[in-house]
Design a protein around this motif. Sequence first.
Motif, PDB file in Angstrom:
ATOM      1  N   GLU A   1       0.820  -1.213   0.000  1.00  0.00           N
ATOM      2  CA  GLU A   1       0.000   0.000   0.000  1.00  0.00           C
ATOM      3  C   GLU A   1       0.856   1.266   0.000  1.00  0.00           C
ATOM      4  O   GLU A   1       0.389   2.338  -0.391  1.00  0.00           O
ATOM      5  N   GLU A   2       2.108   1.159   0.440  1.00  0.00           N
ATOM      6  CA  GLU A   2       2.989   2.323   0.378  1.00  0.00           C
ATOM      7  C   GLU A   2       3.202   2.761  -1.069  1.00  0.00           C
ATOM      8  O   GLU A   2       3.338   3.956  -1.337  1.00  0.00           O
ATOM      9  N   GLN A   3       3.216   1.810  -1.995  1.00  0.00           N
ATOM     10  CA  GLN A   3       3.320   2.160  -3.400  1.00  0.00           C
ATOM     11  C   GLN A   3       2.094   2.946  -3.853  1.00  0.00           C
ATOM     12  O   GLN A   3       2.204   3.976  -4.532  1.00  0.00           O
ATOM     13  N   ASN A   4       0.917   2.463  -3.482  1.00  0.00           N
ATOM     14  CA  ASN A   4      -0.320   3.127  -3.907  1.00  0.00           C
ATOM     15  C   ASN A   4      -0.446   4.525  -3.307  1.00  0.00           C
ATOM     16  O   ASN A   4      -0.825   5.477  -3.991  1.00  0.00           O
ATOM     17  N   LYS A   5      -0.120   4.650  -2.027  1.00  0.00           N
ATOM     18  CA  LYS A   5      -0.246   5.944  -1.359  1.00  0.00           C
ATOM     19  C   LYS A   5       0.740   6.978  -1.891  1.00  0.00           C
ATOM     20  O   LYS A   5       0.488   8.185  -1.821  1.00  0.00           O
TER      21      LYS A   5
ATOM     22  N   GLY B   1      14.975   5.931  -4.822  1.00  0.00           N
ATOM     23  CA  GLY B   1      14.135   4.919  -4.201  1.00  0.00           C
ATOM     24  C   GLY B   1      13.303   5.475  -3.066  1.00  0.00           C
ATOM     25  O   GLY B   1      13.654   6.485  -2.447  1.00  0.00           O
ATOM     26  N   LEU B   2      12.198   4.795  -2.796  1.00  0.00           N
ATOM     27  CA  LEU B   2      11.327   5.145  -1.677  1.00  0.00           C
ATOM     28  C   LEU B   2      11.109   3.912  -0.817  1.00  0.00           C
ATOM     29  O   LEU B   2      10.781   2.835  -1.330  1.00  0.00           O
ATOM     30  N   ARG B   3      11.329   4.049   0.487  1.00  0.00           N
ATOM     31  CA  ARG B   3      11.091   2.990   1.453  1.00  0.00           C
ATOM     32  C   ARG B   3      11.815   1.691   1.069  1.00  0.00           C
ATOM     33  O   ARG B   3      13.023   1.689   0.899  1.00  0.00           O
TER      34      ARG B   3
END
Length: 267
Positions: free
Chosen positions: A35-39, A104-106
């Motif tokens: 969900e971190e990708q979607n948010k 990159g993220l997270r």
Amino acid sequence: MDFFAGTLGRLFRVTHTPAQGAARGKVLYCQALFEEQNKSRRMVALQACQLASRGWAVVQLDLHGCGDSEGDFEEARWSTWIEDLKCCVDDLEARYPGPLVLWGLRAGCLLLSDLTHIHGLNPALNILWQPVSNGDQYLNQLLRLRVAAAMMGQGRESTKDLRAQLDSGHSLEVAGYTLHPEWARALAQTDLRPPQGEAISWFDVSANEQQPLSPVSDRLVQAWKQSHVNVDILRVTGEAFWSTQEIYELPELLERTTERLVEITGP
């Protein structure tokens, strides 16, 4: 928008290019997961557009089993994702001149780190947005989502029990995603190493500007600096847009990321 030939199937990608003139360099984004990708899609798209307006070609790639790419998440393998990212880097190198930047993220920062080490990449800049520093801890956080869901349904599970199921070769469904034991094992064995390259910009987002880095992140950064790694910590005040209930924008992060890229690579 187009599809790119990946290791196990077609991968969806969005390429942002300058409106005029040739690109002065290229940026590959390594996505967050679940969900971190979607948010975070809104913030990532805004950043990509901003970088494109400054003359950069930016690619957002959906990994195999994620987003609009082919495959189910259960088919995903960490090693396959690394190879797909390398194929995307090769394609960017062939199509666009100038320096390479990885962003990159997270958990995408873990992928970015592995990508540079496994394939010996030397980007001009590595941009880390709120990086996950330890894959084993991150996996436990994921499993706690299932534990919490079970408690809501009056069930009983523990992360220890779930890890045992994965270790015995069973896939697990967590928050709508099926985790394959091979994928989970690879994640658990992954730590954030300083990505290879000329410079690292670590962006830390916190609600309070006085809040220090987490102890885990601080120890990691200090160890990197003691090893003479060229890493800068940039603090940004705002909400954790990758996990907020509503879609959230953080303009300061966008601006400071763009400024940092210009500082390192030139106007």
